[in-house]
Design an enzyme around this catalytic site. Sequence first.
Site, mmCIF file in Angstrom:
data_model
loop_
_atom_site.group_PDB
_atom_site.id
_atom_site.type_symbol
_atom_site.label_atom_id
_atom_site.label_comp_id
_atom_site.label_asym_id
_atom_site.label_seq_id
_atom_site.Cartn_x
_atom_site.Cartn_y
_atom_site.Cartn_z
ATOM 1 N N HIS A 122 1.331 -0.995 0.508
ATOM 2 C CA HIS A 122 0.070 -0.050 0.055
ATOM 3 C C HIS A 122 1.018 1.415 -0.057
ATOM 4 O O HIS A 122 1.650 1.093 0.748
ATOM 5 C CB HIS A 122 -0.839 -0.012 1.393
ATOM 6 C CG HIS A 122 -0.080 0.020 2.359
ATOM 7 N ND1 HIS A 122 0.172 -0.959 2.999
ATOM 8 C CD2 HIS A 122 0.376 0.822 3.219
ATOM 9 C CE1 HIS A 122 0.685 -1.031 4.466
ATOM 10 N NE2 HIS A 122 0.862 -0.034 4.883
ATOM 11 N N TYR A 186 7.892 10.904 -0.775
ATOM 12 C CA TYR A 186 7.545 9.860 -1.403
ATOM 13 C C TYR A 186 8.694 8.279 -1.096
ATOM 14 O O TYR A 186 8.992 7.873 -0.870
ATOM 15 C CB TYR A 186 6.800 9.698 -2.449
ATOM 16 C CG TYR A 186 6.937 8.338 -3.571
ATOM 17 C CD1 TYR A 186 5.863 7.446 -2.810
ATOM 18 C CD2 TYR A 186 7.684 7.804 -4.615
ATOM 19 C CE1 TYR A 186 5.767 5.791 -3.640
ATOM 20 C CE2 TYR A 186 7.714 6.253 -5.496
ATOM 21 C CZ TYR A 186 6.392 5.972 -5.131
ATOM 22 O OH TYR A 186 6.651 4.945 -5.230
ATOM 23 N N LYS A 190 10.759 5.160 0.922
ATOM 24 C CA LYS A 190 11.116 4.162 -0.147
ATOM 25 C C LYS A 190 11.693 4.027 0.141
ATOM 26 O O LYS A 190 12.366 2.857 0.410
ATOM 27 C CB LYS A 190 10.442 4.668 -1.376
ATOM 28 C CG LYS A 190 9.296 3.861 -1.840
ATOM 29 C CD LYS A 190 8.449 2.987 -1.243
ATOM 30 C CE LYS A 190 7.300 3.039 -2.664
ATOM 31 N NZ LYS A 190 6.659 1.696 -1.973
ATOM 32 N N GLY A 220 9.835 0.293 -11.637
ATOM 33 C CA GLY A 220 9.804 1.908 -12.499
ATOM 34 C C GLY A 220 8.828 2.436 -12.395
ATOM 35 O O GLY A 220 7.869 1.636 -11.762
ATOM 36 N N THR A 224 -0.316 1.550 -13.852
ATOM 37 C CA THR A 224 -1.004 1.977 -12.844
ATOM 38 C C THR A 224 -2.270 3.314 -13.058
ATOM 39 O O THR A 224 -1.833 4.261 -13.477
ATOM 40 C CB THR A 224 -1.260 1.385 -11.154
ATOM 41 O OG1 THR A 224 -0.244 2.789 -11.333
ATOM 42 C CG2 THR A 224 -1.002 0.420 -11.320
HETATM 43 N N1 LIG Z 1 2.974 2.580 -10.572
HETATM 44 C C1 LIG Z 1 3.882 2.373 -10.492
HETATM 45 O O1 LIG Z 1 4.825 3.350 -11.202
HETATM 46 C C2 LIG Z 1 4.557 2.718 -9.074
HETATM 47 C C3 LIG Z 1 6.151 2.589 -9.264
HETATM 48 C C4 LIG Z 1 7.492 2.103 -8.270
HETATM 49 C C5 LIG Z 1 6.524 1.757 -7.394
HETATM 50 N N2 LIG Z 1 5.641 1.459 -6.902
HETATM 51 C C6 LIG Z 1 4.877 0.834 -5.530
HETATM 52 O O2 LIG Z 1 3.553 -0.110 -5.902
HETATM 53 C C7 LIG Z 1 3.117 -0.533 -4.809
HETATM 54 C C8 LIG Z 1 1.690 -0.471 -5.469
HETATM 55 O O3 LIG Z 1 1.147 1.507 -6.042
HETATM 56 P P1 LIG Z 1 0.378 0.855 -7.499
HETATM 57 O O4 LIG Z 1 0.191 2.615 -8.729
HETATM 58 O O5 LIG Z 1 -0.292 0.252 -7.402
HETATM 59 O O6 LIG Z 1 -0.390 2.148 -6.532
HETATM 60 P P2 LIG Z 1 -2.345 2.417 -6.384
HETATM 61 O O7 LIG Z 1 -2.990 1.987 -7.256
HETATM 62 O O8 LIG Z 1 -1.724 4.003 -6.502
HETATM 63 O O9 LIG Z 1 -3.173 1.748 -4.996
HETATM 64 C C9 LIG Z 1 -2.677 1.786 -3.791
HETATM 65 C C10 LIG Z 1 -3.352 0.716 -2.830
HETATM 66 O O10 LIG Z 1 -3.273 1.578 -2.033
HETATM 67 C C11 LIG Z 1 -4.819 1.519 -0.850
HETATM 68 N N3 LIG Z 1 -4.359 2.826 -0.338
HETATM 69 C C12 LIG Z 1 -4.093 4.312 -0.637
HETATM 70 N N4 LIG Z 1 -3.671 4.547 0.505
HETATM 71 C C13 LIG Z 1 -4.082 4.004 1.410
HETATM 72 C C14 LIG Z 1 -4.429 3.951 2.602
HETATM 73 N N5 LIG Z 1 -4.102 5.223 3.646
HETATM 74 N N6 LIG Z 1 -4.611 3.522 3.805
HETATM 75 C C15 LIG Z 1 -4.784 1.928 3.409
HETATM 76 N N7 LIG Z 1 -4.749 1.223 1.762
HETATM 77 C C16 LIG Z 1 -4.537 2.900 1.011
HETATM 78 C C17 LIG Z 1 -4.796 2.291 -2.242
HETATM 79 O O11 LIG Z 1 -6.661 1.651 -1.856
HETATM 80 P P3 LIG Z 1 -7.496 2.846 -1.512
HETATM 81 O O12 LIG Z 1 -7.341 4.170 -1.557
HETATM 82 O O13 LIG Z 1 -9.194 2.558 -1.515
HETATM 83 O O14 LIG Z 1 -6.902 2.571 0.083
HETATM 84 C C18 LIG Z 1 -4.740 1.246 -3.673
HETATM 85 O O15 LIG Z 1 -5.267 -0.391 -3.231
HETATM 86 C C19 LIG Z 1 3.331 1.285 -3.737
HETATM 87 O O16 LIG Z 1 3.781 0.691 -3.447
HETATM 88 C C20 LIG Z 1 3.748 2.407 -5.344
HETATM 89 O O17 LIG Z 1 5.037 2.658 -3.681
HETATM 90 C C21 LIG Z 1 4.330 1.937 -8.142
#
Ligand SMILES: NC(=O)c1ccc[n+]([C@@H]2O[C@H](COP(=O)([O-])OP(=O)(O)OC[C@H]3O[C@@H](n4cnc5c(N)ncnc54)[C@H](OP(=O)(O)O)[C@@H]3O)[C@@H](O)[C@H]2O)c1
Length: 293
Positions: A122, A186, A190, A220, A224
């Site tokens: 999350h 952020y 991390k 990277g 999403t």
């Molecule tokens: N997408 C990228 O490009 C990318 C790149 C590098 C790393 N990452 C990492 O990958 C992971 C997932 O990213 P993602 O892109 O899939 O993000 P996302 O689509 O924004 O999903 C985030 C998830 O966390 C939940 N969330 C947000 N705030 C929360 C809170 N306060 N309490 C509980 N749950 C919460 C959201 O659901 P609700 O809003 O319903 O709570 C959602 O299920 C993260 O750790 C991110 O840092 C992503």
Amino acid sequence: MAGLKMKAAVVAAIAVMVYFGYFRRKPQYNPAEVAGLRVVVTGSSTGIGEQVAYKFASMGAKVLVTARTESKLQNVVKKCKELGSPESYYVAVSMGSYKNASKVIDMAMEKFGGIDVLILNHVDSGSILGGYQHNVAKIERALMTNTWTHAHMATVALENLIKNKGRIVAVSSAAGMVGVPLQVEYSTSKFALNGFFTSLRQELRFNKTTEVSISLCNLGFIDTDMATNLQKYIHSDLYSKIECAAEIVRGAMMRDRDIFFPDNIVQLSIIKDIIPDYVEKLIREEYHAPGSL
Ligand SMILES: NC(=O)c1ccc[n+]([C@@H]2O[C@H](COP(=O)([O-])OP(=O)(O)OC[C@H]3O[C@@H](n4cnc5c(N)ncnc54)[C@H](OP(=O)(O)O)[C@@H]3O)[C@@H](O)[C@H]2O)c1
């Protein structure tokens, strides 16, 4: 002499990068080993976490998903069951407190009687972008949501995970390997996440508690909604969340120390300490000036 050493280091780094980028065959797991595993995936109402839940469910794992939005979690649970999960549950909580983070582990213990795989994924979307303004509340919220609740959940579940020879996966980012502009909160959260889980892994090995594995996921840009919305501020290719989830599951099952997705993140991890100024310049060039925010 120093110049020669530098050249040798660069040649060695390129050779390693080519090997890891193009030739290394990743070890694969047997999908049959996933059936019946008790898996907790946080941040799984959408994005990467949702896809990780589906991947585990499709191979017969029991899955507990959690995030804040109940209606989305209900749909994820329904789909997990359709895909083949024998048991699937959700907990709708905000990861703004340790108490809520504990509730998820308690629920997994109550429903499954234990945890085999803990995927800590999350993220506070409010921490992702914005020029740094020394906003104490914002940095504290980023650290609580993106780092300390992950650490807390792993700690609360640790005894059970050790007993089960379990797996912990902490989903981090390239922004946890190299500093980035406009993402100070952020990136800080991390780096702290990486620091906690690499140190915990060391301590477990130091205490000869090696049965539980800790994998760090270095990602990277993934397609999403969250990352797609950032495209106007950050120029970078987006990679498939479905392929990303498959790689996270593979890395978790193989107990990889580091999981890299896309593959070129491994190259970033190698060159960032060899030519740091150049790497940081490349990253700055991907971002728009704060004035455009
Ligand atoms: N997408 C990228 O490009 C990318 C790149 C590098 C790393 N990452 C990492 O990958 C992971 C997932 O990213 P993602 O892109 O899939 O993000 P996302 O689509 O924004 O999903 C985030 C998830 O966390 C939940 N969330 C947000 N705030 C929360 C809170 N306060 N309490 C509980 N749950 C919460 C959201 O659901 P609700 O809003 O319903 O709570 C959602 O299920 C993260 O750790 C991110 O840092 C992503």
